[in-house]
Design a protein around this motif. Structure first.
Motif, PDB file in Angstrom:
ATOM      1  N   LYS A  14       0.815  -1.216   0.000  1.00  0.00           N
ATOM      2  CA  LYS A  14       0.000   0.000   0.000  1.00  0.00           C
ATOM      3  C   LYS A  14       0.847   1.263   0.000  1.00  0.00           C
ATOM      4  O   LYS A  14       0.582   2.204  -0.769  1.00  0.00           O
ATOM      5  CB  LYS A  14      -0.937  -0.010   1.210  1.00  0.00           C
ATOM      6  N   GLU A  15       1.862   1.329   0.844  1.00  0.00           N
ATOM      7  CA  GLU A  15       2.675   2.546   0.933  1.00  0.00           C
ATOM      8  C   GLU A  15       3.380   2.844  -0.389  1.00  0.00           C
ATOM      9  O   GLU A  15       3.414   3.985  -0.852  1.00  0.00           O
ATOM     10  CB  GLU A  15       3.694   2.419   2.063  1.00  0.00           C
ATOM     11  N   ASN A  16       3.946   1.809  -1.000  1.00  0.00           N
ATOM     12  CA  ASN A  16       4.595   1.998  -2.300  1.00  0.00           C
ATOM     13  C   ASN A  16       3.589   2.438  -3.352  1.00  0.00           C
ATOM     14  O   ASN A  16       3.886   3.285  -4.202  1.00  0.00           O
ATOM     15  CB  ASN A  16       5.268   0.703  -2.749  1.00  0.00           C
ATOM     16  N   ALA A  17       2.406   1.840  -3.310  1.00  0.00           N
ATOM     17  CA  ALA A  17       1.382   2.178  -4.295  1.00  0.00           C
ATOM     18  C   ALA A  17       0.952   3.640  -4.162  1.00  0.00           C
ATOM     19  O   ALA A  17       0.753   4.336  -5.173  1.00  0.00           O
ATOM     20  CB  ALA A  17       0.179   1.255  -4.147  1.00  0.00           C
ATOM     21  N   ILE A  36      -4.964  -4.217 -10.482  1.00  0.00           N
ATOM     22  CA  ILE A  36      -5.187  -5.654 -10.568  1.00  0.00           C
ATOM     23  C   ILE A  36      -4.839  -6.253  -9.202  1.00  0.00           C
ATOM     24  O   ILE A  36      -3.684  -6.189  -8.774  1.00  0.00           O
ATOM     25  CB  ILE A  36      -4.305  -6.289 -11.658  1.00  0.00           C
ATOM     26  N   PRO A  37      -5.820  -6.777  -8.470  1.00  0.00           N
ATOM     27  CA  PRO A  37      -5.516  -7.340  -7.148  1.00  0.00           C
ATOM     28  C   PRO A  37      -4.557  -8.522  -7.256  1.00  0.00           C
ATOM     29  O   PRO A  37      -4.791  -9.444  -8.035  1.00  0.00           O
ATOM     30  CB  PRO A  37      -6.886  -7.793  -6.631  1.00  0.00           C
ATOM     31  N   PHE A  38      -3.503  -8.483  -6.441  1.00  0.00           N
ATOM     32  CA  PHE A  38      -2.572  -9.611  -6.422  1.00  0.00           C
ATOM     33  C   PHE A  38      -3.225 -10.838  -5.797  1.00  0.00           C
ATOM     34  O   PHE A  38      -3.003 -11.961  -6.219  1.00  0.00           O
ATOM     35  CB  PHE A  38      -1.308  -9.238  -5.653  1.00  0.00           C
ATOM     36  N   ASN A  39      -4.038 -10.591  -4.769  1.00  0.00           N
ATOM     37  CA  ASN A  39      -4.800 -11.660  -4.117  1.00  0.00           C
ATOM     38  C   ASN A  39      -6.037 -11.028  -3.489  1.00  0.00           C
ATOM     39  O   ASN A  39      -6.384  -9.885  -3.811  1.00  0.00           O
ATOM     40  CB  ASN A  39      -3.934 -12.414  -3.095  1.00  0.00           C
ATOM     41  N   ASP A  40      -6.699 -11.741  -2.603  1.00  0.00           N
ATOM     42  CA  ASP A  40      -7.943 -11.237  -2.013  1.00  0.00           C
ATOM     43  C   ASP A  40      -7.722 -10.142  -0.971  1.00  0.00           C
ATOM     44  O   ASP A  40      -8.673  -9.484  -0.540  1.00  0.00           O
ATOM     45  CB  ASP A  40      -8.728 -12.382  -1.372  1.00  0.00           C
ATOM     46  N   ASP A  44      -8.176  -2.595   1.248  1.00  0.00           N
ATOM     47  CA  ASP A  44      -7.662  -1.375   1.874  1.00  0.00           C
ATOM     48  C   ASP A  44      -6.930  -0.508   0.860  1.00  0.00           C
ATOM     49  O   ASP A  44      -7.187   0.697   0.733  1.00  0.00           O
ATOM     50  CB  ASP A  44      -6.743  -1.739   3.042  1.00  0.00           C
ATOM     51  N   VAL A  45      -5.998  -1.104   0.103  1.00  0.00           N
ATOM     52  CA  VAL A  45      -5.245  -0.317  -0.875  1.00  0.00           C
ATOM     53  C   VAL A  45      -6.159   0.171  -1.985  1.00  0.00           C
ATOM     54  O   VAL A  45      -6.015   1.303  -2.477  1.00  0.00           O
ATOM     55  CB  VAL A  45      -4.051  -1.120  -1.436  1.00  0.00           C
ATOM     56  N   ALA A  46      -7.131  -0.637  -2.374  1.00  0.00           N
ATOM     57  CA  ALA A  46      -8.061  -0.220  -3.424  1.00  0.00           C
ATOM     58  C   ALA A  46      -8.899   0.968  -2.965  1.00  0.00           C
ATOM     59  O   ALA A  46      -9.104   1.936  -3.719  1.00  0.00           O
ATOM     60  CB  ALA A  46      -8.965  -1.384  -3.821  1.00  0.00           C
ATOM     61  N   GLU A  47      -9.390   0.913  -1.725  1.00  0.00           N
ATOM     62  CA  GLU A  47     -10.193   2.016  -1.204  1.00  0.00           C
ATOM     63  C   GLU A  47      -9.365   3.297  -1.100  1.00  0.00           C
ATOM     64  O   GLU A  47      -9.826   4.384  -1.483  1.00  0.00           O
ATOM     65  CB  GLU A  47     -10.754   1.651   0.165  1.00  0.00           C
ATOM     66  N   THR A  48      -8.134   3.175  -0.605  1.00  0.00           N
ATOM     67  CA  THR A  48      -7.272   4.350  -0.451  1.00  0.00           C
ATOM     68  C   THR A  48      -6.941   4.981  -1.792  1.00  0.00           C
ATOM     69  O   THR A  48      -7.069   6.199  -1.973  1.00  0.00           O
ATOM     70  CB  THR A  48      -5.975   3.966   0.275  1.00  0.00           C
ATOM     71  N   LEU A  49      -6.520   4.172  -2.749  1.00  0.00           N
ATOM     72  CA  LEU A  49      -6.149   4.706  -4.060  1.00  0.00           C
ATOM     73  C   LEU A  49      -7.374   5.214  -4.813  1.00  0.00           C
ATOM     74  O   LEU A  49      -7.267   6.154  -5.616  1.00  0.00           O
ATOM     75  CB  LEU A  49      -5.431   3.635  -4.879  1.00  0.00           C
ATOM     76  N   TYR A 101       2.182  -0.850 -18.054  1.00  0.00           N
ATOM     77  CA  TYR A 101       2.183  -1.603 -16.812  1.00  0.00           C
ATOM     78  C   TYR A 101       3.334  -1.057 -15.964  1.00  0.00           C
ATOM     79  O   TYR A 101       4.473  -0.938 -16.452  1.00  0.00           O
ATOM     80  CB  TYR A 101       2.385  -3.108 -17.036  1.00  0.00           C
ATOM     81  N   ILE A 102       3.053  -0.750 -14.684  1.00  0.00           N
ATOM     82  CA  ILE A 102       4.069  -0.153 -13.814  1.00  0.00           C
ATOM     83  C   ILE A 102       4.055  -0.861 -12.460  1.00  0.00           C
ATOM     84  O   ILE A 102       3.018  -0.924 -11.790  1.00  0.00           O
ATOM     85  CB  ILE A 102       3.822   1.358 -13.612  1.00  0.00           C
ATOM     86  N   ASP A 103       5.212  -1.374 -12.023  1.00  0.00           N
ATOM     87  CA  ASP A 103       5.360  -1.952 -10.691  1.00  0.00           C
ATOM     88  C   ASP A 103       5.227  -0.867  -9.632  1.00  0.00           C
ATOM     89  O   ASP A 103       5.494   0.315  -9.887  1.00  0.00           O
ATOM     90  CB  ASP A 103       6.736  -2.614 -10.544  1.00  0.00           C
ATOM     91  N   THR A 104       4.867  -1.275  -8.396  1.00  0.00           N
ATOM     92  CA  THR A 104       4.644  -0.281  -7.348  1.00  0.00           C
ATOM     93  C   THR A 104       5.929   0.240  -6.702  1.00  0.00           C
ATOM     94  O   THR A 104       5.875   1.217  -5.949  1.00  0.00           O
ATOM     95  CB  THR A 104       3.732  -0.844  -6.247  1.00  0.00           C
ATOM     96  N   ASP A 105       7.079  -0.386  -6.966  1.00  0.00           N
ATOM     97  CA  ASP A 105       8.338   0.155  -6.428  1.00  0.00           C
ATOM     98  C   ASP A 105       8.987   1.098  -7.444  1.00  0.00           C
ATOM     99  O   ASP A 105      10.199   1.073  -7.668  1.00  0.00           O
ATOM    100  CB  ASP A 105       9.302  -0.964  -6.016  1.00  0.00           C
ATOM    101  N   ILE A 106       8.157   1.956  -8.023  1.00  0.00           N
ATOM    102  CA  ILE A 106       8.572   2.904  -9.054  1.00  0.00           C
ATOM    103  C   ILE A 106       8.004   4.276  -8.719  1.00  0.00           C
ATOM    104  O   ILE A 106       6.918   4.396  -8.155  1.00  0.00           O
ATOM    105  CB  ILE A 106       8.084   2.442 -10.446  1.00  0.00           C
TER     106      ILE A 106
END
Length: 294
Positions: A14-17, A36-40, A44-49, A101-106
């Motif tokens: 979440k923080e990186n995103a 794209i959710p990595f898993n279930d 939290d991260v979806a709501e925040t973003l 497509y962009i990774d979150t550590d960017i």
């Protein structure tokens, strides 16, 4: 033409995103962005973003589950431990016609989506020096060159899987599964020795299925480097430069982010719209005296 950006995330990143999305939105407030959710574990991260930056969840979660299940059936677990690592392949079958497509550590340093104009000449492009620095490491084994699986020219198009662009419809879902089955029967092609997951298979997919490929660091574009492990980038106004050329993005691939090179850049974009927590301010003061792993 429907253009936009995909990321893969769950609550753990979440923080990186947030930092990534703060940087993207700093330069473009309107481009569509899909998570794209990595898993279930992603609500939290979806709501925040969603609240901060109008990020939408990938609209076909059933397709994601089917894709993950199919990949899990194709690959043995001792070959591919986490089929979820391959969920980024869904970008070719999502709502966007052209996408990054962009990774979150960017972190990005420009209106990054304007680079999709390069899809007027290519069906796929990247922007990194993996081919020159790492060469085939973390992608293909020596077997690939010994058996001429790909030509030397084709192998100059290998890339890091954290930042790239393509378009919908360059291959079908059936073609994708055929390629994955081929990969599952030829583990000897790939270099997983350093713990990479999707990168070798993604490279094989692109090299076999997409002939019109480009890399923005090569002539005539000659884009600058992007790796967080490079020590020579210079900072000005929270933007990094490589010998005077403004970076498109910075990627901490395989190198520590917390306390590592350019940590101050990440902090700036992470807390762009809010005050830095007290513990974070204290940690920043202590960093010169600490060695903090990623």
């Amino acid at each position: 033409m429907n253009q936009g950006i995909y990321i893969v995330a769950n609550n753990r990143v979440k923080e990186n995103a947030i930092a990534l999305l703060n940087s993207i939105r700093y330069y473009n407030s309107e481009v569509p962005i899909y998570l794209i959710p990595f898993n279930d574990d992603y609500q939290d991260v979806a709501e925040t973003l969603g609240k901060l930056h109008q990020v939408q969840v990938f609209p076909d979660l059933n397709f994601l589950e089917q894709l993950t299940q199919q990949i899990g059936e194709i690959f043995d677990r001792d070959f591919l431990k986490l089929p979820n690592k391959m969920r980024k392949l869904a970008v070719w079958f999502g709502p966007l016609d052209e996408f990054l497509y962009i990774d979150t550590d960017i972190i990005v340093f420009e209106d990054i989506v304007t680079n999709l104009d390069y899809l007027k000449q290519w069906d796929f492009f990247c922007c990194d020096y993996h081919f020159a620095g790492e060469k085939l490491r973390n992608i293909f084994s020596p077997f690939v060159t010994e058996k001429n699986i790909f030509s030397d020219e084709e192998l100059q198009d290998v890339f890091n899987s954290g930042f790239w662009a393509s378009r919908k419809g360059v291959f079908s879902l059936e073609q994708l599964y055929d390629v994955l089955r081929d990969c599952s029967q030829h583990r000897e092609y790939f270099d997983f020795s350093q713990g990479v997951t999707d990168q070798p298979i993604l490279n094989y997919l692109v090299l076999t299925q997409i002939s019109k490929r480009g890399n923005l660091v090569k002539p005539p574009e000659n884009a600058p480097g992007s790796w967080g492990g490079s020590k020579h980038f210079k900072e000005k106004d929270h933007i990094l430069y490589d010998n005077g050329k403004r970076l498109k993005y910075l990627h901490w691939a395989g190198t520590p982010l917390k306390g590592g090179s350019y940590w101050n850049i990440w902090e700036y974009y992470r807390y762009l719209h809010e005050g830095k927590p007290a513990w974070q301010r204290k940690l920043t003061r202590l960093l010169p005296f600490l060695s903090i792993p990623n």
